[in-house]
Enzyme design. Structure first.
Site, PDB file in Angstrom:
ATOM      1  N   LYS A 113       4.999 -18.848 -29.537  1.00  0.00           N
ATOM      2  CA  LYS A 113       4.152 -17.652 -29.665  1.00  0.00           C
ATOM      3  C   LYS A 113       4.972 -16.406 -29.287  1.00  0.00           C
ATOM      4  CE  LYS A 113       0.341 -17.278 -30.590  1.00  0.00           C
ATOM      5  NZ  LYS A 113      -0.372 -17.123 -31.891  1.00  0.00           N
ATOM      6  N   PHE A 166      -4.638 -15.603 -36.891  1.00  0.00           N
ATOM      7  CA  PHE A 166      -4.927 -16.574 -35.830  1.00  0.00           C
ATOM      8  C   PHE A 166      -4.155 -17.875 -36.019  1.00  0.00           C
ATOM      9  CE2 PHE A 166      -8.953 -14.186 -36.223  1.00  0.00           C
ATOM     10  CZ  PHE A 166      -9.275 -13.927 -34.899  1.00  0.00           C
ATOM     11  N   THR A 188      -1.124 -14.763 -27.033  1.00  0.00           N
ATOM     12  CA  THR A 188      -1.610 -15.362 -25.792  1.00  0.00           C
ATOM     13  C   THR A 188      -0.939 -14.745 -24.561  1.00  0.00           C
ATOM     14  OG1 THR A 188      -1.474 -17.426 -24.528  1.00  0.00           O
ATOM     15  CG2 THR A 188       0.120 -17.172 -26.257  1.00  0.00           C
ATOM     16  N   ASP A 189      -1.612 -14.857 -23.421  1.00  0.00           N
ATOM     17  CA  ASP A 189      -1.003 -14.397 -22.164  1.00  0.00           C
ATOM     18  C   ASP A 189       0.123 -15.330 -21.710  1.00  0.00           C
ATOM     19  OD1 ASP A 189      -2.554 -16.600 -21.366  1.00  0.00           O
ATOM     20  OD2 ASP A 189      -3.621 -15.540 -19.777  1.00  0.00           O
TER      21      ASP A 189
HETATM   22  P1  NAD Z   1      -7.077 -23.677 -32.951  1.00  0.00           P
HETATM   23  O1  NAD Z   1      -6.012 -24.679 -32.679  1.00  0.00           O
HETATM   24  O2  NAD Z   1      -8.496 -24.005 -32.615  1.00  0.00           O
HETATM   25  O3  NAD Z   1      -7.079 -23.291 -34.520  1.00  0.00           O
HETATM   26  C1  NAD Z   1      -5.906 -23.028 -35.235  1.00  0.00           C
HETATM   27  C2  NAD Z   1      -6.270 -22.952 -36.707  1.00  0.00           C
HETATM   28  O4  NAD Z   1      -5.076 -22.658 -37.454  1.00  0.00           O
HETATM   29  C3  NAD Z   1      -6.834 -24.266 -37.280  1.00  0.00           C
HETATM   30  O5  NAD Z   1      -7.980 -23.996 -38.064  1.00  0.00           O
HETATM   31  C4  NAD Z   1      -5.695 -24.812 -38.126  1.00  0.00           C
HETATM   32  O6  NAD Z   1      -6.148 -25.588 -39.224  1.00  0.00           O
HETATM   33  C5  NAD Z   1      -5.005 -23.531 -38.572  1.00  0.00           C
HETATM   34  N1  NAD Z   1      -3.592 -23.750 -38.904  1.00  0.00           N
HETATM   35  C6  NAD Z   1      -2.653 -24.420 -38.177  1.00  0.00           C
HETATM   36  N2  NAD Z   1      -1.472 -24.437 -38.819  1.00  0.00           N
HETATM   37  C7  NAD Z   1      -1.647 -23.708 -39.967  1.00  0.00           C
HETATM   38  C8  NAD Z   1      -0.789 -23.361 -41.043  1.00  0.00           C
HETATM   39  N3  NAD Z   1       0.493 -23.740 -41.066  1.00  0.00           N
HETATM   40  N4  NAD Z   1      -1.304 -22.626 -42.044  1.00  0.00           N
HETATM   41  C9  NAD Z   1      -2.610 -22.235 -42.038  1.00  0.00           C
HETATM   42  N5  NAD Z   1      -3.463 -22.559 -41.053  1.00  0.00           N
HETATM   43  C10 NAD Z   1      -2.996 -23.285 -40.036  1.00  0.00           C
HETATM   44  O7  NAD Z   1      -6.604 -22.340 -32.252  1.00  0.00           O
HETATM   45  P2  NAD Z   1      -7.441 -21.222 -31.459  1.00  0.00           P
HETATM   46  O8  NAD Z   1      -7.669 -21.687 -30.082  1.00  0.00           O
HETATM   47  O9  NAD Z   1      -8.577 -20.813 -32.304  1.00  0.00           O
HETATM   48  O10 NAD Z   1      -6.344 -20.050 -31.397  1.00  0.00           O
HETATM   49  C11 NAD Z   1      -6.238 -19.100 -32.445  1.00  0.00           C
HETATM   50  C12 NAD Z   1      -5.128 -18.116 -32.116  1.00  0.00           C
HETATM   51  O11 NAD Z   1      -5.422 -17.468 -30.868  1.00  0.00           O
HETATM   52  C13 NAD Z   1      -3.754 -18.769 -31.927  1.00  0.00           C
HETATM   53  O12 NAD Z   1      -2.785 -17.945 -32.511  1.00  0.00           O
HETATM   54  C14 NAD Z   1      -3.576 -18.835 -30.422  1.00  0.00           C
HETATM   55  O13 NAD Z   1      -2.219 -18.785 -30.046  1.00  0.00           O
HETATM   56  C15 NAD Z   1      -4.328 -17.604 -29.979  1.00  0.00           C
HETATM   57  N6  NAD Z   1      -4.910 -17.686 -28.614  1.00  0.00           N
HETATM   58  C16 NAD Z   1      -5.710 -18.741 -28.267  1.00  0.00           C
HETATM   59  C17 NAD Z   1      -6.282 -18.772 -26.985  1.00  0.00           C
HETATM   60  C18 NAD Z   1      -7.208 -19.878 -26.566  1.00  0.00           C
HETATM   61  O14 NAD Z   1      -7.624 -19.918 -25.398  1.00  0.00           O
HETATM   62  N7  NAD Z   1      -7.598 -20.810 -27.443  1.00  0.00           N
HETATM   63  C19 NAD Z   1      -6.026 -17.734 -26.080  1.00  0.00           C
HETATM   64  C20 NAD Z   1      -5.191 -16.667 -26.493  1.00  0.00           C
HETATM   65  C21 NAD Z   1      -4.656 -16.655 -27.769  1.00  0.00           C
END
Ligand code: NAD
Ligand code: TYD
Length: 354
Positions: free
Chosen positions: A162, A79, A132-133
Protein backbone atom coordinates in the site's frame (compact mmCIF):
# COMPACT_ATOMS: atom_id res chain seq x y z
CA UNK A 1 -20.31 8.94 -13.67
CA UNK A 2 -17.59 7.82 -11.32
CA UNK A 3 -15.42 4.73 -11.64
CA UNK A 4 -15.13 2.75 -8.41
CA UNK A 5 -12.61 -0.10 -8.22
CA UNK A 6 -13.12 -2.87 -5.69
CA UNK A 7 -16.76 -1.95 -5.22
CA UNK A 8 -17.81 -5.50 -4.32
CA UNK A 9 -15.50 -5.60 -1.29
CA UNK A 10 -16.23 -4.46 2.24
CA UNK A 11 -15.64 -0.70 2.07
CA UNK A 12 -16.19 -0.41 -1.68
CA UNK A 13 -19.69 -1.92 -1.53
CA UNK A 14 -20.61 0.27 1.45
CA UNK A 15 -19.34 3.25 -0.55
CA UNK A 16 -21.35 2.37 -3.69
CA UNK A 17 -24.55 1.85 -1.67
CA UNK A 18 -23.95 5.06 0.23
CA UNK A 19 -23.12 7.04 -2.93
CA UNK A 20 -26.35 6.01 -4.63
CA UNK A 21 -28.45 7.02 -1.62
CA UNK A 22 -26.80 10.47 -1.70
CA UNK A 23 -26.80 11.14 -5.45
CA UNK A 24 -28.07 9.91 -8.80
CA UNK A 25 -24.65 10.07 -10.40
CA UNK A 26 -24.04 6.55 -11.79
CA UNK A 27 -21.25 4.27 -10.61
CA UNK A 28 -19.14 2.08 -12.87
CA UNK A 29 -17.99 -0.66 -10.52
CA UNK A 30 -14.85 -2.57 -11.61
CA UNK A 31 -14.08 -5.56 -9.42
CA UNK A 32 -12.20 -8.81 -10.10
CA UNK A 33 -14.39 -10.71 -7.61
CA UNK A 34 -11.53 -12.38 -5.77
CA UNK A 35 -12.50 -14.28 -2.61
CA UNK A 36 -13.05 -10.85 -0.99
CA UNK A 37 -15.52 -9.61 -3.60
CA UNK A 38 -19.14 -10.46 -2.90
CA UNK A 39 -21.96 -9.44 -5.21
CA UNK A 40 -24.46 -10.28 -2.42
CA UNK A 41 -23.34 -6.94 -0.92
CA UNK A 42 -24.81 -5.18 -3.96
CA UNK A 43 -28.03 -7.22 -4.21
CA UNK A 44 -30.19 -4.20 -3.30
CA UNK A 45 -28.97 -2.52 -6.52
CA UNK A 46 -30.23 -5.28 -8.84
CA UNK A 47 -31.86 -3.66 -11.87
CA UNK A 48 -30.75 -0.16 -10.84
CA UNK A 49 -29.47 1.53 -14.03
CA UNK A 50 -27.25 3.82 -11.94
CA UNK A 51 -24.99 0.86 -11.09
CA UNK A 52 -22.92 -0.71 -13.88
CA UNK A 53 -20.92 -3.71 -12.70
CA UNK A 54 -17.91 -5.02 -14.64
CA UNK A 55 -16.00 -8.04 -13.47
CA UNK A 56 -12.40 -7.35 -14.33
CA UNK A 57 -8.86 -6.90 -13.13
CA UNK A 58 -7.30 -3.48 -12.54
CA UNK A 59 -4.05 -4.92 -13.96
CA UNK A 60 -5.77 -5.40 -17.34
CA UNK A 61 -4.73 -2.21 -19.14
CA UNK A 62 -6.78 -2.89 -22.29
CA UNK A 63 -9.94 -3.36 -20.22
CA UNK A 64 -9.33 -0.27 -18.10
CA UNK A 65 -8.61 1.83 -21.23
CA UNK A 66 -11.84 0.59 -22.81
CA UNK A 67 -13.85 1.48 -19.69
CA UNK A 68 -12.40 5.01 -19.65
CA UNK A 69 -13.16 5.46 -23.35
CA UNK A 70 -16.71 4.08 -23.16
CA UNK A 71 -17.87 5.62 -19.88
CA UNK A 72 -15.69 8.72 -19.56
CA UNK A 73 -15.82 8.82 -15.73
CA UNK A 74 -15.16 12.23 -14.17
CA UNK A 75 -13.42 10.59 -11.20
CA UNK A 76 -11.87 7.35 -10.00
CA UNK A 77 -12.30 6.12 -6.43
CA UNK A 78 -9.75 3.34 -6.05
CA UNK A 79 -10.47 0.71 -3.39
CA UNK A 80 -9.40 -2.48 -5.20
CA UNK A 81 -6.63 -4.18 -3.26
CA UNK A 82 -5.54 -7.28 -1.44
CA UNK A 83 -6.14 -6.27 2.16
CA UNK A 84 -5.57 -8.99 4.74
CA UNK A 85 -2.26 -8.74 6.61
CA UNK A 86 -2.22 -12.45 7.54
CA UNK A 87 -2.72 -13.46 3.91
CA UNK A 88 0.08 -11.07 2.88
CA UNK A 89 2.44 -12.88 5.23
CA UNK A 90 1.61 -16.27 3.69
CA UNK A 91 1.46 -15.11 0.06
CA UNK A 92 2.78 -11.63 -0.70
CA UNK A 93 2.90 -11.97 -4.52
CA UNK A 94 -0.76 -11.15 -5.12
CA UNK A 95 -0.38 -8.04 -2.93
CA UNK A 96 2.43 -6.74 -5.11
CA UNK A 97 0.48 -7.56 -8.27
CA UNK A 98 -2.83 -5.93 -7.36
CA UNK A 99 -1.75 -3.18 -4.98
CA UNK A 100 1.38 -2.03 -6.82
CA UNK A 101 1.04 -3.17 -10.45
CA UNK A 102 -2.73 -2.64 -10.40
CA UNK A 103 -2.48 0.90 -9.04
CA UNK A 104 0.24 1.66 -11.59
CA UNK A 105 -1.97 0.36 -14.43
CA UNK A 106 -4.93 2.38 -13.24
CA UNK A 107 -2.81 5.52 -12.89
CA UNK A 108 -1.46 5.14 -16.41
CA UNK A 109 -4.92 4.56 -17.88
CA UNK A 110 -6.31 7.51 -15.91
CA UNK A 111 -3.43 9.71 -17.07
CA UNK A 112 -4.00 8.79 -20.74
CA UNK A 113 -7.71 9.56 -20.40
CA UNK A 114 -7.15 12.77 -18.42
CA UNK A 115 -4.57 14.04 -20.93
CA UNK A 116 -7.13 13.78 -23.70
CA UNK A 117 -9.75 15.89 -21.92
CA UNK A 118 -10.66 19.48 -22.69
CA UNK A 119 -9.40 22.06 -20.16
CA UNK A 120 -12.52 22.30 -17.96
CA UNK A 121 -13.01 18.52 -17.69
CA UNK A 122 -9.31 18.10 -17.13
CA UNK A 123 -9.35 20.51 -14.21
CA UNK A 124 -12.38 18.79 -12.65
CA UNK A 125 -11.04 15.21 -12.97
CA UNK A 126 -10.01 13.43 -9.75
CA UNK A 127 -8.18 10.21 -8.89
CA UNK A 128 -8.89 9.34 -5.26
CA UNK A 129 -6.66 6.62 -3.83
CA UNK A 130 -7.98 4.86 -0.72
CA UNK A 131 -5.14 3.83 1.56
CA UNK A 132 -4.41 2.81 5.11
CA UNK A 133 -2.79 4.10 8.29
CA UNK A 134 -0.61 0.97 8.28
CA UNK A 135 1.85 2.67 5.88
CA UNK A 136 3.18 4.72 8.80
CA UNK A 137 4.38 1.64 10.70
CA UNK A 138 4.01 1.09 14.42
CA UNK A 139 3.79 3.50 17.36
CA UNK A 140 5.09 3.28 20.91
CA UNK A 141 2.56 3.61 23.72
CA UNK A 142 3.15 7.34 24.26
CA UNK A 143 3.94 8.43 20.69
CA UNK A 144 1.69 11.04 19.09
CA UNK A 145 -0.86 9.76 16.58
CA UNK A 146 0.04 9.52 12.86
CA UNK A 147 -0.20 12.79 10.96
CA UNK A 148 0.08 13.28 7.20
CA UNK A 149 3.72 14.44 7.31
CA UNK A 150 4.96 11.35 9.19
CA UNK A 151 7.51 9.18 7.42
CA UNK A 152 6.38 5.93 5.86
CA UNK A 153 7.67 2.87 7.76
CA UNK A 154 5.55 -0.07 6.56
CA UNK A 155 6.23 -3.39 8.30
CA UNK A 156 4.05 -6.03 6.61
CA UNK A 157 3.92 -7.09 2.96
CA UNK A 158 0.39 -5.60 2.89
CA UNK A 159 1.40 -2.21 4.28
CA UNK A 160 4.55 -2.12 2.13
CA UNK A 161 2.47 -2.72 -1.01
CA UNK A 162 0.00 0.00 0.00
CA UNK A 163 2.89 2.37 0.78
CA UNK A 164 4.33 1.68 -2.68
CA UNK A 165 0.95 2.48 -4.27
CA UNK A 166 0.70 5.73 -2.27
CA UNK A 167 4.13 6.74 -3.58
CA UNK A 168 3.08 6.04 -7.16
CA UNK A 169 -0.05 8.17 -6.73
CA UNK A 170 2.01 11.00 -5.27
CA UNK A 171 4.54 10.80 -8.11
CA UNK A 172 1.85 10.80 -10.82
CA UNK A 173 0.67 14.11 -9.41
CA UNK A 174 4.11 15.60 -8.93
CA UNK A 175 5.47 14.51 -12.31
CA UNK A 176 2.46 14.50 -14.62
CA UNK A 177 0.03 16.81 -12.78
CA UNK A 178 -2.67 14.10 -12.48
CA UNK A 179 -5.21 15.53 -9.98
CA UNK A 180 -4.91 12.95 -7.20
CA UNK A 181 -6.11 12.73 -3.61
CA UNK A 182 -5.08 10.11 -1.04
CA UNK A 183 -6.85 9.06 2.14
CA UNK A 184 -5.11 7.03 4.87
CA UNK A 185 -7.72 5.53 7.12
CA UNK A 186 -7.64 3.45 10.30
CA UNK A 187 -9.36 0.06 10.80
CA UNK A 188 -12.93 0.04 9.53
CA UNK A 189 -15.77 -2.11 10.82
CA UNK A 190 -19.45 -2.47 9.91
CA UNK A 191 -21.82 -4.37 7.56
CA UNK A 192 -20.43 -6.65 4.81
CA UNK A 193 -17.05 -7.06 6.54
CA UNK A 194 -15.49 -10.37 5.47
CA UNK A 195 -15.15 -12.65 8.51
CA UNK A 196 -11.37 -13.03 8.23
CA UNK A 197 -10.87 -9.64 9.94
CA UNK A 198 -11.01 -9.22 13.72
CA UNK A 199 -14.52 -7.89 14.46
CA UNK A 200 -16.61 -9.98 12.04
CA UNK A 201 -14.51 -13.08 12.79
CA UNK A 202 -15.22 -12.70 16.51
CA UNK A 203 -18.96 -12.26 15.87
CA UNK A 204 -19.36 -15.26 13.58
CA UNK A 205 -17.07 -17.53 15.64
CA UNK A 206 -18.88 -16.63 18.87
CA UNK A 207 -22.27 -17.38 17.32
CA UNK A 208 -20.92 -20.71 16.05
CA UNK A 209 -19.46 -21.57 19.48
CA UNK A 210 -15.93 -21.58 18.04
CA UNK A 211 -12.78 -20.24 19.78
CA UNK A 212 -12.11 -16.48 19.54
CA UNK A 213 -8.41 -16.37 18.56
CA UNK A 214 -6.58 -13.41 20.11
CA UNK A 215 -3.05 -12.98 18.78
CA UNK A 216 -0.35 -12.80 21.49
CA UNK A 217 -1.33 -10.80 24.56
CA UNK A 218 -4.17 -8.97 22.75
CA UNK A 219 -2.77 -5.61 23.84
CA UNK A 220 -2.09 -4.38 20.29
CA UNK A 221 -3.89 -1.10 19.75
CA UNK A 222 -5.86 -0.07 16.66
CA UNK A 223 -8.02 2.97 15.90
CA UNK A 224 -11.53 1.93 14.76
CA UNK A 225 -13.90 3.80 12.44
CA UNK A 226 -17.43 2.81 11.42
CA UNK A 227 -17.36 2.13 7.66
CA UNK A 228 -20.10 4.62 6.80
CA UNK A 229 -18.06 7.39 8.43
CA UNK A 230 -15.16 6.43 6.18
CA UNK A 231 -17.49 6.59 3.14
CA UNK A 232 -18.61 10.09 4.16
CA UNK A 233 -14.97 11.15 4.53
CA UNK A 234 -14.17 9.87 1.03
CA UNK A 235 -17.14 11.73 -0.43
CA UNK A 236 -15.93 14.91 1.29
CA UNK A 237 -12.35 14.52 0.06
CA UNK A 238 -13.55 13.81 -3.48
CA UNK A 239 -15.76 16.91 -3.48
CA UNK A 240 -13.62 19.38 -1.58
CA UNK A 241 -10.15 17.93 -0.97
CA UNK A 242 -7.14 19.92 -2.17
CA UNK A 243 -5.53 18.26 -5.17
CA UNK A 244 -2.27 16.50 -4.37
CA UNK A 245 -3.03 16.34 -0.64
CA UNK A 246 -3.34 13.34 1.64
CA UNK A 247 -5.92 13.16 4.43
CA UNK A 248 -5.73 10.92 7.49
CA UNK A 249 -9.12 9.54 8.49
CA UNK A 250 -9.81 8.02 11.91
CA UNK A 251 -12.34 7.67 14.67
CA UNK A 252 -10.39 8.94 17.71
CA UNK A 253 -11.07 5.45 19.03
CA UNK A 254 -7.90 3.69 20.09
CA UNK A 255 -8.57 0.32 21.69
CA UNK A 256 -6.56 -2.80 22.50
CA UNK A 257 -7.76 -5.90 20.63
CA UNK A 258 -8.75 -7.73 23.79
CA UNK A 259 -11.08 -4.88 24.73
CA UNK A 260 -12.68 -5.08 21.27
CA UNK A 261 -13.22 -8.82 21.62
CA UNK A 262 -14.80 -8.36 25.06
CA UNK A 263 -17.02 -5.55 23.74
CA UNK A 264 -18.27 -7.86 20.95
CA UNK A 265 -18.91 -10.64 23.49
CA UNK A 266 -20.78 -8.25 25.79
CA UNK A 267 -23.10 -7.10 22.99
CA UNK A 268 -23.77 -10.69 21.93
CA UNK A 269 -24.54 -11.62 25.57
CA UNK A 270 -27.09 -8.81 25.59
CA UNK A 271 -28.63 -9.40 22.15
CA UNK A 272 -28.38 -13.19 21.82
CA UNK A 273 -27.46 -14.77 25.15
CA UNK A 274 -26.03 -18.28 24.92
CA UNK A 275 -27.36 -20.99 27.28
CA UNK A 276 -23.80 -22.14 28.07
CA UNK A 277 -22.84 -18.71 29.44
CA UNK A 278 -20.99 -15.56 28.40
CA UNK A 279 -19.31 -15.62 24.96
CA UNK A 280 -16.05 -14.44 26.56
CA UNK A 281 -15.56 -18.06 27.67
CA UNK A 282 -14.49 -18.71 24.06
CA UNK A 283 -11.55 -16.24 24.11
CA UNK A 284 -8.35 -18.16 23.29
CA UNK A 285 -4.87 -16.68 23.14
CA UNK A 286 -2.96 -17.99 20.11
CA UNK A 287 0.52 -17.41 18.63
CA UNK A 288 1.19 -13.79 17.66
CA UNK A 289 1.28 -12.58 14.05
CA UNK A 290 4.92 -12.28 12.82
CA UNK A 291 6.03 -8.64 12.73
CA UNK A 292 2.76 -7.59 14.42
CA UNK A 293 2.51 -3.78 14.67
CA UNK A 294 1.87 -2.82 18.27
CA UNK A 295 -0.10 0.40 17.92
CA UNK A 296 -1.78 2.54 15.24
CA UNK A 297 -3.41 5.89 16.01
CA UNK A 298 -4.69 8.56 13.64
CA UNK A 299 -4.60 12.31 14.02
CA UNK A 300 -7.62 13.28 11.91
CA UNK A 301 -7.45 17.01 12.63
CA UNK A 302 -6.53 17.99 9.04
CA UNK A 303 -9.67 16.54 7.45
CA UNK A 304 -11.76 17.93 10.30
CA UNK A 305 -10.26 21.40 9.96
CA UNK A 306 -10.20 21.63 6.16
CA UNK A 307 -13.31 19.68 5.20
CA UNK A 308 -15.45 19.79 8.33
CA UNK A 309 -15.67 15.97 8.48
CA UNK A 310 -16.29 14.27 11.84
CA UNK A 311 -17.31 10.67 12.52
CA UNK A 312 -21.06 10.42 13.20
CA UNK A 313 -20.78 7.17 15.18
CA UNK A 314 -19.10 6.56 18.49
CA UNK A 315 -17.41 3.17 18.86
CA UNK A 316 -20.29 2.05 21.10
CA UNK A 317 -23.04 3.04 18.63
CA UNK A 318 -21.12 1.71 15.60
CA UNK A 319 -20.28 -1.62 17.21
CA UNK A 320 -23.89 -2.10 18.34
CA UNK A 321 -25.11 -1.47 14.76
CA UNK A 322 -22.50 -3.90 13.45
CA UNK A 323 -23.36 -6.75 15.82
CA UNK A 324 -27.07 -6.14 15.14
CA UNK A 325 -26.36 -6.29 11.36
CA UNK A 326 -24.61 -9.66 11.65
CA UNK A 327 -27.47 -11.04 13.76
CA UNK A 328 -30.05 -9.75 11.24
CA UNK A 329 -28.12 -11.01 8.20
CA UNK A 330 -27.53 -14.67 9.03
CA UNK A 331 -28.09 -15.61 5.38
CA UNK A 332 -25.25 -13.32 4.23
CA UNK A 333 -22.96 -14.90 6.85
CA UNK A 334 -24.05 -18.42 5.91
CA UNK A 335 -23.42 -17.79 2.19
CA UNK A 336 -19.96 -16.39 2.95
CA UNK A 337 -19.12 -19.32 5.19
CA UNK A 338 -20.33 -22.10 2.88
CA UNK A 339 -18.94 -20.43 -0.25
CA UNK A 340 -22.36 -19.94 -1.89
CA UNK A 341 -21.59 -16.22 -2.37
CA UNK A 342 -19.21 -17.30 -5.14
CA UNK A 343 -21.84 -19.26 -7.07
CA UNK A 344 -22.84 -16.13 -8.98
CA UNK A 345 -19.27 -15.83 -10.28
CA UNK A 346 -19.28 -19.39 -11.65
CA UNK A 347 -22.78 -19.07 -13.10
CA UNK A 348 -21.96 -15.76 -14.72
CA UNK A 349 -18.37 -16.30 -15.78
CA UNK A 350 -17.62 -20.01 -15.65
CA UNK A 351 -14.93 -20.07 -13.01
CA UNK A 352 -14.26 -18.07 -9.87
CA UNK A 353 -11.03 -16.06 -9.61
CA UNK A 354 -8.50 -17.12 -6.98
P1 NAD B 1 -11.68 -6.02 0.69
O1 NAD B 1 -10.58 -7.02 0.74
O2 NAD B 1 -12.94 -6.28 1.45
O3 NAD B 1 -12.14 -5.79 -0.85
C1 NAD B 1 -11.22 -5.63 -1.89
C2 NAD B 1 -11.99 -5.69 -3.20
O4 NAD B 1 -11.06 -5.50 -4.28
C3 NAD B 1 -12.69 -7.03 -3.45
O5 NAD B 1 -14.01 -6.81 -3.90
C4 NAD B 1 -11.84 -7.69 -4.53
O6 NAD B 1 -12.59 -8.56 -5.36
C5 NAD B 1 -11.31 -6.48 -5.28
N1 NAD B 1 -10.05 -6.76 -5.98
C6 NAD B 1 -8.94 -7.38 -5.48
N2 NAD B 1 -8.00 -7.49 -6.43
C7 NAD B 1 -8.50 -6.88 -7.55
C8 NAD B 1 -7.98 -6.66 -8.85
N3 NAD B 1 -6.76 -7.07 -9.20
N4 NAD B 1 -8.77 -6.01 -9.74
C9 NAD B 1 -10.02 -5.59 -9.40
N5 NAD B 1 -10.55 -5.79 -8.18
C10 NAD B 1 -9.81 -6.43 -7.27
O7 NAD B 1 -11.03 -4.63 1.08
P2 NAD B 1 -11.61 -3.42 1.96
O8 NAD B 1 -11.43 -3.74 3.39
O9 NAD B 1 -12.94 -3.07 1.44
O10 NAD B 1 -10.54 -2.28 1.59
C11 NAD B 1 -10.75 -1.44 0.47
C12 NAD B 1 -9.59 -0.46 0.36
O11 NAD B 1 -9.52 0.32 1.57
C13 NAD B 1 -8.22 -1.12 0.22
O12 NAD B 1 -7.46 -0.39 -0.70
C14 NAD B 1 -7.62 -1.05 1.61
O13 NAD B 1 -6.21 -1.00 1.57
C15 NAD B 1 -8.21 0.24 2.12
N6 NAD B 1 -8.38 0.31 3.60
C16 NAD B 1 -9.04 -0.69 4.26
C17 NAD B 1 -9.22 -0.58 5.65
C18 NAD B 1 -9.99 -1.62 6.43
O14 NAD B 1 -10.05 -1.53 7.66
N7 NAD B 1 -10.61 -2.62 5.80
C19 NAD B 1 -8.72 0.53 6.33
C20 NAD B 1 -8.04 1.53 5.59
C21 NAD B 1 -7.90 1.41 4.22
P1 TYD C 1 -7.24 -7.26 11.27
O1 TYD C 1 -8.73 -7.18 11.37
O2 TYD C 1 -6.64 -8.39 10.49
O3 TYD C 1 -6.74 -5.85 10.73
P2 TYD C 1 -5.22 -5.23 10.63
O4 TYD C 1 -4.24 -6.32 10.85
O5 TYD C 1 -5.20 -4.71 9.24
O6 TYD C 1 -5.16 -4.18 11.70
O7 TYD C 1 -6.66 -7.32 12.72
C1 TYD C 1 -6.92 -6.31 13.68
C2 TYD C 1 -6.12 -6.64 14.91
O8 TYD C 1 -6.65 -7.84 15.50
C3 TYD C 1 -4.66 -6.92 14.62
O9 TYD C 1 -3.87 -6.39 15.71
C4 TYD C 1 -4.57 -8.43 14.61
C5 TYD C 1 -5.64 -8.85 15.59
N1 TYD C 1 -6.32 -10.14 15.32
C6 TYD C 1 -6.43 -11.09 16.30
O10 TYD C 1 -5.95 -10.90 17.45
N2 TYD C 1 -7.08 -12.26 16.02
C7 TYD C 1 -7.60 -12.52 14.78
O11 TYD C 1 -8.16 -13.62 14.56
C8 TYD C 1 -7.49 -11.51 13.76
C9 TYD C 1 -8.05 -11.75 12.39
C10 TYD C 1 -6.85 -10.33 14.07
Amino acid sequence: MILVTGGAGFIGSNFVLDWLTQSDEPVLNLDALTYAGNTDNLASLAGDPRHVFVRGDICDRALVDRLFAEHRPRAVVHFAAETHVDRSIHGPAEFIRTNVQGTFTLLEAARAHWSSLAAAEKAAFRFLHVSTDEVYGTLGRDDPAFCESDTYEPNSPYSASKAASDHLVRAWHHTYGLPVLTTNCSNNYGPFHFPEKLIPLMIVNALAGKPLPVYGDGQQVRDWLYVKDHCAAIRGVLARGRVGETYNVGGWNEKPNLEIVHAVCGLLDELKAHPEGPYARLVTHVADRPGHDRRYAIDASKIERELGWRPAETFESGLRKTVRWYLDNAVWVERVQNGAYREWVSTQYGSPAA
